[in-house]
Scaffold this motif. Sequence first.
Motif, PDB file in Angstrom:
ATOM      1  N   VAL A   1       0.866  -1.167  -0.164  1.00  0.00           N
ATOM      2  CA  VAL A   1       0.199   0.091  -0.059  1.00  0.00           C
ATOM      3  C   VAL A   1       0.924   1.153   0.055  1.00  0.00           C
ATOM      4  O   VAL A   1       1.833   1.548   0.917  1.00  0.00           O
ATOM      5  N   VAL A   2       0.894   2.053  -1.255  1.00  0.00           N
ATOM      6  CA  VAL A   2       1.766   3.200  -1.247  1.00  0.00           C
ATOM      7  C   VAL A   2       1.038   4.426  -0.647  1.00  0.00           C
ATOM      8  O   VAL A   2       1.779   5.296  -0.598  1.00  0.00           O
ATOM      9  N   ALA A   3      -0.130   4.188  -0.418  1.00  0.00           N
ATOM     10  CA  ALA A   3      -1.188   5.427   0.117  1.00  0.00           C
ATOM     11  C   ALA A   3      -2.132   4.906   0.916  1.00  0.00           C
ATOM     12  O   ALA A   3      -2.939   3.900   0.045  1.00  0.00           O
ATOM     13  N   MET A   4      -2.690   5.497   1.770  1.00  0.00           N
ATOM     14  CA  MET A   4      -4.010   5.035   2.634  1.00  0.00           C
ATOM     15  C   MET A   4      -4.604   6.325   2.875  1.00  0.00           C
ATOM     16  O   MET A   4      -4.009   7.029   3.695  1.00  0.00           O
ATOM     17  N   ALA A   5      -6.039   6.589   2.723  1.00  0.00           N
ATOM     18  CA  ALA A   5      -6.874   7.724   3.305  1.00  0.00           C
ATOM     19  C   ALA A   5      -7.955   6.920   3.985  1.00  0.00           C
ATOM     20  O   ALA A   5      -8.421   6.105   3.281  1.00  0.00           O
ATOM     21  N   SER A   6      -8.279   7.368   4.870  1.00  0.00           N
ATOM     22  CA  SER A   6      -9.436   7.036   5.757  1.00  0.00           C
ATOM     23  C   SER A   6     -10.396   8.086   5.960  1.00  0.00           C
ATOM     24  O   SER A   6      -9.962   9.412   6.380  1.00  0.00           O
ATOM     25  N   ALA A   7     -11.472   7.868   5.647  1.00  0.00           N
ATOM     26  CA  ALA A   7     -12.762   9.149   5.681  1.00  0.00           C
ATOM     27  C   ALA A   7     -13.514   9.077   7.071  1.00  0.00           C
ATOM     28  O   ALA A   7     -14.052   9.988   7.362  1.00  0.00           O
ATOM     29  N   ASP A   8     -12.846   8.091   8.131  1.00  0.00           N
ATOM     30  CA  ASP A   8     -13.453   8.116   9.614  1.00  0.00           C
ATOM     31  C   ASP A   8     -14.851   8.041   9.456  1.00  0.00           C
ATOM     32  O   ASP A   8     -15.420   8.886  10.346  1.00  0.00           O
ATOM     33  N   ILE A   9     -15.602   7.183   8.708  1.00  0.00           N
ATOM     34  CA  ILE A   9     -16.859   7.147   8.893  1.00  0.00           C
ATOM     35  C   ILE A   9     -17.309   6.109   9.858  1.00  0.00           C
ATOM     36  O   ILE A   9     -16.924   4.858   9.472  1.00  0.00           O
ATOM     37  N   THR A  10     -17.881   6.212  11.057  1.00  0.00           N
ATOM     38  CA  THR A  10     -18.055   5.358  11.811  1.00  0.00           C
ATOM     39  C   THR A  10     -18.885   4.156  11.905  1.00  0.00           C
ATOM     40  O   THR A  10     -19.144   3.211  12.304  1.00  0.00           O
ATOM     41  N   THR A  11     -20.048   4.477  10.896  1.00  0.00           N
ATOM     42  CA  THR A  11     -21.135   3.297  10.914  1.00  0.00           C
ATOM     43  C   THR A  11     -21.476   2.939   9.204  1.00  0.00           C
ATOM     44  O   THR A  11     -21.012   3.815   8.520  1.00  0.00           O
ATOM     45  N   ALA A  12     -21.555   1.665   9.093  1.00  0.00           N
ATOM     46  CA  ALA A  12     -21.842   1.256   7.897  1.00  0.00           C
ATOM     47  C   ALA A  12     -23.181   1.889   7.043  1.00  0.00           C
ATOM     48  O   ALA A  12     -23.352   2.176   6.021  1.00  0.00           O
ATOM     49  N   ALA A  13     -24.273   2.287   8.009  1.00  0.00           N
ATOM     50  CA  ALA A  13     -25.467   2.935   7.663  1.00  0.00           C
ATOM     51  C   ALA A  13     -24.919   3.964   6.960  1.00  0.00           C
ATOM     52  O   ALA A  13     -25.690   4.600   6.008  1.00  0.00           O
ATOM     53  N   GLU A  14     -24.170   5.031   7.452  1.00  0.00           N
ATOM     54  CA  GLU A  14     -23.653   6.189   7.092  1.00  0.00           C
ATOM     55  C   GLU A  14     -23.153   5.912   5.529  1.00  0.00           C
ATOM     56  O   GLU A  14     -23.127   6.798   4.637  1.00  0.00           O
ATOM     57  N   VAL A  15     -22.241   5.082   5.327  1.00  0.00           N
ATOM     58  CA  VAL A  15     -21.429   4.764   4.338  1.00  0.00           C
ATOM     59  C   VAL A  15     -22.563   4.344   3.400  1.00  0.00           C
ATOM     60  O   VAL A  15     -22.503   4.803   2.156  1.00  0.00           O
TER      61      VAL A  15
END
Length: 244
Positions: free
Chosen positions: A151-165
């Motif tokens: 993995v050369v780059a990783m970004a996390s959107a910090d969404i805490t629940t699957a429902a929100e995704v």
Amino acid sequence: MTTIGFIYPDHAAEDDYLLAQQLLGGADSEQGDIRLPVEHIYGTDLHAVPELLDLGSEARLADGAALLAKHEPDAVIWACTSGSFVYGWDGARGQADGLARVAGVPASSTSFAFVHAAQALEVKRVAVAASYPDDVAQLFVEFLAAGGIEVVAMASADITTAAEVGRLAPDAVVRLAVQHDHAEADAVLVPDTAMRTLAEINAIEAALGKPVLTANQVTVWEGLRLTGTTRLVRSMGRLFRVRG
């Protein structure tokens, strides 16, 4: 008829599987030789390690396999990335093996699907555009590394629940993938089965000029791989335009 059963946690983007069945020439098409039934198990939809370990437990997956039995599947997939990679490589292997035993057919999970799909595309270096909080996303990075993928780059959107995704708009899904590409990445990975992505894959790949692998896409592909079924289509990304 090839039947691939999916155990899906709660409700968010399971309609991607109906769309996949239609695009692949499923039971409601003229070909009519692929069925992709989905059955649900329930727990928390939090993207947090203790909750994810519970969600992917042996007992819950056994319940899912029992629900799928009426469909007489040829293979079963645990359609949850975080609920599999959170166990680590060896734990996820044991999870899939246990699911195969109770289901009586070959089994896998979305996490292994990502690794196998990357191998099919000869992808070695990737960027990860994750919806999860950072600590959960880092566990996916570790899982990929165990599978030989850098993995050369990783970004996390910090969404805490699957429902929100699951409520993300299509343009937000496209932006998440496109904005978190990296010049050294052979592909971009979007690892959450709670995110609707199938209808957006070709647009993302056109913008990136490289493959994109998304959770529901690779999960369906993994089921086809396990059953020895090849289906080449143009509507589900570069992965479905190569022979795995």
